[in-house]
Design an enzyme around this catalytic site. Structure first.
Site, PDB file in Angstrom:
ATOM      1  N   VAL A  47      58.675  30.624 -26.317  1.00  0.00           N
ATOM      2  CA  VAL A  47      59.914  30.035 -25.807  1.00  0.00           C
ATOM      3  C   VAL A  47      61.109  30.557 -26.612  1.00  0.00           C
ATOM      4  O   VAL A  47      62.178  30.820 -26.055  1.00  0.00           O
ATOM      5  CB  VAL A  47      59.856  28.495 -25.844  1.00  0.00           C
ATOM      6  CG1 VAL A  47      61.197  27.881 -25.440  1.00  0.00           C
ATOM      7  CG2 VAL A  47      58.742  27.983 -24.934  1.00  0.00           C
ATOM      8  N   CYS A  48      60.926  30.724 -27.909  1.00  0.00           N
ATOM      9  CA  CYS A  48      62.015  31.109 -28.813  1.00  0.00           C
ATOM     10  C   CYS A  48      62.778  32.354 -28.357  1.00  0.00           C
ATOM     11  O   CYS A  48      64.010  32.335 -28.313  1.00  0.00           O
ATOM     12  CB  CYS A  48      61.499  31.277 -30.233  1.00  0.00           C
ATOM     13  SG  CYS A  48      60.723  29.787 -30.904  1.00  0.00           S
ATOM     14  N   PRO A  49      62.107  33.459 -27.986  1.00  0.00           N
ATOM     15  CA  PRO A  49      62.883  34.634 -27.593  1.00  0.00           C
ATOM     16  C   PRO A  49      63.725  34.414 -26.340  1.00  0.00           C
ATOM     17  O   PRO A  49      64.801  34.982 -26.210  1.00  0.00           O
ATOM     18  CB  PRO A  49      61.844  35.730 -27.382  1.00  0.00           C
ATOM     19  CG  PRO A  49      60.515  35.082 -27.412  1.00  0.00           C
ATOM     20  CD  PRO A  49      60.671  33.741 -28.038  1.00  0.00           C
TER      21      PRO A  49
END
Length: 188
Positions: A47-49
């Site tokens: 999810v972070c990118p």
């Protein structure tokens, strides 16, 4: 949590930013400007990118608003550089990444998951006086929306620049605001 209205605590972190050598960022560097501390759990994740890329898409506009963005995870600045050099999404990012391997920032903002050594997915907006004005924390699997963050920062800047005015729900720049008074009690 009692963090809204509190003052940014002292910190020093090493940053990675595309096209620059590693450099240190401290609380003193942040004061005098608006800042976003965008915590995420870890480099090389899922999810972070998507969130970091979404935020990068708003970065030029945020800079125009006088806002600096700091992505923060408990990874090192070396890991941030390696991720930047190997990921298409992260390779586009222009704002600095802060390494928080000693957990100073994560502890200062109260978002460290000690049992994992990772930060929560959390956003904090700090005003030029170093006061935390906005915070958002979501669960691991829910990504944030950078467009909504920009809207909230515009509202916080408006309120700061227009004492006695407040921004109602879903307020957008240029829309009507409110001036709280006894005349409005029970009429909204």
């Amino acid at each position: 949590m009692g963090i809204i209205g509190s003052t940014l605590k002292p910190f020093k972190a090493t940053a990675f930013q595309a096209g620059k050598d590693f450099f240190d960022v401290t609380d003193a560097d942040v004061k005098g400007n608006w800042a976003v501390f965008f915590f995420y759990p870890a480099d090389f994740t899922f999810v972070c990118p998507t969130e970091l890329e979404d935020l990068n898409n708003q970065y030029a506009g945020l800079k125009d608003m006088g806002v600096e963005v700091y992505a923060v995870s408990t990874d090192t600045h070396f890991s941030h550089k390696a991720w930047h050099d190997t990921s298409d999404k992260i390779g586009k990012i222009q704002y600095p990444f802060l390494g928080d391997q000693l957990h100073t920032l994560s502890n200062n903002f109260g978002v460290l998951r000690e049992e994992m050594g990772l930060a929560d997915r959390a956003t904090f907006v700090v005003d030029p006086d170093g006061v935390i004005q906005i915070m958002e924390i979501t669960c691991e699997g829910v990504g944030r929306n950078a467009g909504e963050l920009v809207r909230k920062i515009k509202a916080a800047q408006y309120v700061r620049n227009n004492p006695g005015q407040v921004c109602p729900a879903a307020w957008e720049e240029g829309a009507d605001t409110l001036a709280p008074s006894l005349d409005l009690v029970g009429k909204i």
